[in-house]
Design a protein around this motif. Structure first.
Motif, PDB file in Angstrom:
ATOM      1  N   HIS A   1      40.989  39.688  40.850  1.00  0.00           N
ATOM      2  CA  HIS A   1      41.892  38.524  40.762  1.00  0.00           C
ATOM      3  C   HIS A   1      41.963  37.960  39.355  1.00  0.00           C
ATOM      4  CE1 HIS A   1      42.555  38.337  44.983  1.00  0.00           C
ATOM      5  NE2 HIS A   1      41.279  38.244  45.236  1.00  0.00           N
TER       6      HIS A   1
ATOM      7  N   LEU B   1      33.623  36.211  46.277  1.00  0.00           N
ATOM      8  CA  LEU B   1      34.474  36.084  47.450  1.00  0.00           C
ATOM      9  C   LEU B   1      35.846  35.584  46.990  1.00  0.00           C
ATOM     10  CD1 LEU B   1      32.026  34.461  49.976  1.00  0.00           C
ATOM     11  CD2 LEU B   1      33.222  36.619  50.288  1.00  0.00           C
ATOM     12  N   PRO B   2      36.902  35.857  47.781  1.00  0.00           N
ATOM     13  CA  PRO B   2      38.199  35.271  47.455  1.00  0.00           C
ATOM     14  C   PRO B   2      38.052  33.748  47.409  1.00  0.00           C
ATOM     15  CG  PRO B   2      38.414  36.870  49.244  1.00  0.00           C
ATOM     16  CD  PRO B   2      36.949  36.692  48.983  1.00  0.00           C
TER      17      PRO B   2
ATOM     18  N   GLU C   1      39.961  29.879  51.378  1.00  0.00           N
ATOM     19  CA  GLU C   1      40.906  30.088  50.278  1.00  0.00           C
ATOM     20  C   GLU C   1      42.301  29.606  50.669  1.00  0.00           C
ATOM     21  OE1 GLU C   1      41.895  34.157  49.372  1.00  0.00           O
ATOM     22  OE2 GLU C   1      42.085  33.759  47.230  1.00  0.00           O
TER      23      GLU C   1
ATOM     24  N   HIS D   1      36.117  43.529  46.194  1.00  0.00           N
ATOM     25  CA  HIS D   1      35.214  42.393  46.391  1.00  0.00           C
ATOM     26  C   HIS D   1      33.828  42.872  46.787  1.00  0.00           C
ATOM     27  CE1 HIS D   1      37.535  38.778  45.766  1.00  0.00           C
ATOM     28  NE2 HIS D   1      38.575  39.365  46.330  1.00  0.00           N
TER      29      HIS D   1
ATOM     30  N   GLU E   1      38.434  33.809  53.187  1.00  0.00           N
ATOM     31  CA  GLU E   1      39.888  33.655  53.067  1.00  0.00           C
ATOM     32  C   GLU E   1      40.399  32.464  53.874  1.00  0.00           C
ATOM     33  OE1 GLU E   1      41.501  37.536  53.892  1.00  0.00           O
ATOM     34  OE2 GLU E   1      41.305  38.145  51.783  1.00  0.00           O
TER      35      GLU E   1
ATOM     36  N   HIS F   1      41.694  45.741  47.947  1.00  0.00           N
ATOM     37  CA  HIS F   1      41.199  44.370  47.860  1.00  0.00           C
ATOM     38  C   HIS F   1      39.764  44.185  48.357  1.00  0.00           C
ATOM     39  CE1 HIS F   1      40.670  40.201  49.293  1.00  0.00           C
ATOM     40  NE2 HIS F   1      41.227  39.909  48.137  1.00  0.00           N
TER      41      HIS F   1
END
Lengths: 254, 68
Positions: B68, A152-153, A39, B61, A36, B57
């Motif tokens: 998303h 992953l984000p 991100e 993941h 993140e 969230h």
């Protein structure tokens, strides 16, 4: 009977979910938090690398110097040393609860499958439960994860609906394929089962259409390996617990 | 040899006990159990409401649900 199925699933799901939640929060969540940072732009992939290499070539290669300047500018725009947040109780309690919920859901499906097999005379024990659990891992984690690895984000991906459809289709085909192989009586079933296992991968998963994620590939790779390992442990435990509670509640000599 | 025959006897008894049990397992309770399971899984893994998404969230993941 319904009560027995539900309570077995509740206990097995809670037990396996506990193991998974502890592993997730201690090793997977820190990687998500690090991703993140990329991100949100607090960390920039390659910025440090280009800066380290640049000084040697600064005078001779104009293009590299420009690249280095860009990276340096990007580096200056963000925090000097982004730090990971400490243990976020509220966030981790939510993760704990939703992981427990997910595994109770898995357990209900697994117990329903075991009950269906038991109706046809298949004997379920704690030991055979582990095989059921690993089959669940293959169906819900490994096979869909081969096409759509846990992300992953900040990673690039195809539209969500397409990925969800492929994911669900792969899970269903893998369950059907494994069941045909496990319970089929002849080569027709076994061959059909193998075809079903291969089918989603022959069709192919929806693709992002490019590679431009902001998360370093090393971090993404680490995350995929770690989450698959956690799933394998979780599902093996789930199968063991489900088989144990199933056998315990069935009248049988010990 | 004694151990072996005991094991065989136990296995046979276990098989018999679970085989007797099969008529007790109603298809209705199996379908209900599976339906609960699917409902929970979809809420946990696929529902896109913002509140559910935020709470789920990290789990989504880490478990590898498309997110998303």
């Amino acid at each position: 009977m319904l009560k027995k199925l539900l309570t077995s699933a509740l206990f097995a799901g809670f037990g396996a979910g506990l193991i998974v939640a502890v592993l997730q929060i201690s090793i997977a969540v820190p990687v998500i938090l690090e991703a993140e940072l990329y991100e949100s732009g607090q960390e920039v992939h390659y910025a440090g690398v280009v800066q380290m290499v640049a000084p040697d070539h600064n005078d001779t290669h104009g293009a590299e110097a420009r690249a280095a300047d860009t990276a340096r500018a990007a580096g200056e725009a963000v925090e000097a040393e982004p730090t990971l947040e400490g243990f976020d109780w509220s966030r981790n309690i939510q993760t704990f609860l939703s992981t427990e919920l997910t595994y109770i859901g898995y357990a209900l499906l697994l117990i329903a499958g075991m009950a269906l097999a038991a109706r046809s005379g298949v004997v379920i024990t704690a030991r055979s439960g582990i095989i059921w659990g690993l089959a669940g891992f293959a169906a819900f984690s490994l096979s869909p994860g081969m096409g759509l690895p846990p992300e992953l984000p900040g990673a690039m991906a195809a539209p969500l609906e397409l990925r969800q459809m492929w994911w669900i289709g792969t899970v269903v085909a893998t369950i059907a394929g494994l069941a045909a192989i496990a319970f089929g009586k002849n080569w027709l079933y076994w061959g059909g089962g193998i075809c079903l296992l291969a089918l989603p991968h022959l069709i192919g998963q929806p693709k992002a259409g490019g590679y431009g994620g902001v998360v370093p590939p090393e971090l993404a790779g680490e995350f995929v390996g770690m989450t698959l390992a956690i799933s394998a442990i979780g599902w093996a435990a789930l199968g063991l617990f489900a088989g144990h509670f199933w056998a315990k509640d069935t009248k049988q000599p010990r | 040899m004694t151990t072996m025959s005991t094991t065989t006897a136990t296995t046979t008894a276990t098989t018999a006990a679970q085989a007797d049990n099969r008529s007790e397992i109603s298809l209705r309770s199996i379908i209900l159990t599976a339906t609960f399971g699917l409902g929970i899984m979809f809420a946990a893994g696929f529902a896109q409401s913002a509140v559910i998404h935020d709470a789920q969230h990290d789990t989504r993941h880490a478990i590898g649900f498309p997110c998303h």
